[in-house]
Design a protein around this motif. Structure first.
Motif, PDB file in Angstrom:
ATOM      1  N   TYR A  34     128.522 -59.436 115.893  1.00  0.00           N
ATOM      2  CA  TYR A  34     128.348 -59.846 114.504  1.00  0.00           C
ATOM      3  C   TYR A  34     126.899 -60.258 114.232  1.00  0.00           C
ATOM      4  O   TYR A  34     126.303 -59.888 113.213  1.00  0.00           O
ATOM      5  CB  TYR A  34     129.299 -60.999 114.200  1.00  0.00           C
ATOM      6  CG  TYR A  34     129.218 -61.504 112.777  1.00  0.00           C
ATOM      7  CD1 TYR A  34     129.637 -60.715 111.712  1.00  0.00           C
ATOM      8  CD2 TYR A  34     128.691 -62.766 112.506  1.00  0.00           C
ATOM      9  CE1 TYR A  34     129.547 -61.169 110.416  1.00  0.00           C
ATOM     10  CE2 TYR A  34     128.596 -63.231 111.204  1.00  0.00           C
ATOM     11  CZ  TYR A  34     129.034 -62.427 110.165  1.00  0.00           C
ATOM     12  OH  TYR A  34     128.936 -62.877 108.870  1.00  0.00           O
ATOM     13  N   LYS A  37     124.701 -57.236 114.122  1.00  0.00           N
ATOM     14  CA  LYS A  37     124.851 -56.516 112.856  1.00  0.00           C
ATOM     15  C   LYS A  37     124.066 -57.214 111.740  1.00  0.00           C
ATOM     16  O   LYS A  37     123.385 -56.569 110.931  1.00  0.00           O
ATOM     17  CB  LYS A  37     126.319 -56.422 112.462  1.00  0.00           C
ATOM     18  CG  LYS A  37     126.568 -55.658 111.167  1.00  0.00           C
ATOM     19  CD  LYS A  37     128.037 -55.570 110.827  1.00  0.00           C
ATOM     20  CE  LYS A  37     128.251 -54.726 109.571  1.00  0.00           C
ATOM     21  NZ  LYS A  37     127.526 -55.243 108.405  1.00  0.00           N
ATOM     22  N   LYS A  40     120.418 -56.447 112.231  1.00  0.00           N
ATOM     23  CA  LYS A  40     120.048 -55.086 111.828  1.00  0.00           C
ATOM     24  C   LYS A  40     120.069 -54.932 110.313  1.00  0.00           C
ATOM     25  O   LYS A  40     119.195 -54.265 109.736  1.00  0.00           O
ATOM     26  CB  LYS A  40     120.997 -54.073 112.470  1.00  0.00           C
ATOM     27  CG  LYS A  40     120.926 -54.008 113.984  1.00  0.00           C
ATOM     28  CD  LYS A  40     119.527 -53.624 114.466  1.00  0.00           C
ATOM     29  CE  LYS A  40     119.168 -52.198 114.139  1.00  0.00           C
ATOM     30  NZ  LYS A  40     117.852 -51.804 114.696  1.00  0.00           N
ATOM     31  N   ASP A  41     121.059 -55.565 109.669  1.00  0.00           N
ATOM     32  CA  ASP A  41     121.113 -55.506 108.205  1.00  0.00           C
ATOM     33  C   ASP A  41     119.880 -56.169 107.606  1.00  0.00           C
ATOM     34  O   ASP A  41     119.291 -55.648 106.640  1.00  0.00           O
ATOM     35  CB  ASP A  41     122.383 -56.197 107.690  1.00  0.00           C
ATOM     36  CG  ASP A  41     123.638 -55.397 108.004  1.00  0.00           C
ATOM     37  OD1 ASP A  41     123.520 -54.208 108.334  1.00  0.00           O
ATOM     38  OD2 ASP A  41     124.737 -55.982 107.896  1.00  0.00           O
TER      39      ASP A  41
END
Length: 228
Positions: A34, A37, A40-41
């Motif tokens: 999580y 992610k 990266k977002d």
């Protein structure tokens, strides 16, 4: 008996311990995935924001170059007003009161002004596609003093000043200056009547029977213009 109880406790402890560690590992793995992610977002958002800023900076630089190139308009037929950021047509057109017909005396200079405008816009070199929005604005002068016609004819002057601009456009077309045939030029006509910014005041009120030219560059990808 005691040894049997110890073995039983050990047999219960180790599976429970393994289950606990496995659960903790799964939780840590989920949190890691999580977090990765989210990272990266966030990274993609920053890249997109930087890309947008770069594109805006390039667009601003391009517009600045175009505005410098538009200075070639200045001279005999046009004057740039830096406060209002627009060009004023220097041809001293004068209309008869309440009339929209362009008198013959002004036509040669108006034709040359139109040719100058079109030539400058067509010869500006740009790195990105650019489209020019050219606004031709007709104007009207108020009657002197507190003349009642300033109130009763207020709405009519919008139509009058619009027709004056329309007549200029038609005059250009009749003499081979059809801006609608130029893919990078979109010409719009309008009338400001008794109003509008940058009007002459007082003794020069009569000079408001004139045209204003505003050129707005639009940089970026240009799609086809729909039929109107």
């Amino acid at each position: 008996m005691q040894d049997s109880q110890n073995r039983s406790s050990n047999d219960f402890f180790w599976p429970s311990y393994v289950d606990l560690m496995t659960s903790l590992f799964v939780v840590m793995l989920v949190l890691f995935v999580y977090s990765f992610k989210l990272f990266k977002d966030r990274e993609n958002d920053l890249k997109k924001a930087n890309g947008d800023l770069k594109a805006k900076a390039e667009e601003l630089e391009q517009i600045t170059k175009i505005r410098r190139s538009l200075q070639r308009l200045e001279g005999k037929y046009f004057r740039y007003d830096p406060n209002l950021e627009r060009h004023e047509l220097l041809v001293p057109v004068q209309f008869k009161a309440g009339q929209d017909e362009i008198q013959d005396a002004y036509k040669p200079a108006l034709l040359q002004a139109g040719r100058t405008l079109r030539s400058v816009l067509k010869t500006i070199k740009t790195e990105q596609p650019v489209r020019y929005l050219v606004i031709v604005e007709g104007m009207a002068a108020r009657y002197a003093g507190n003349d009642a016609r300033n109130r009763t004819q207020e709405q009519l002057t919008y139509q009058l000043s619009y027709r004056r601009a329309l007549n200029l456009l038609n005059f250009w077309k009749q003499n081979g200056l059809n801006f609608s045939q130029d893919s990078n030029i979109e010409l719009i006509i309008g009338g400001s009547g008794f109003y509008g910014t940058g009007r002459y005041r007082g003794a020069r009120e009569g000079d408001n029977k004139r045209f204003l030219i505003q050129v707005i560059p639009k940089v970026g990808r240009i799609g086809e213009v729909g039929t109107r």
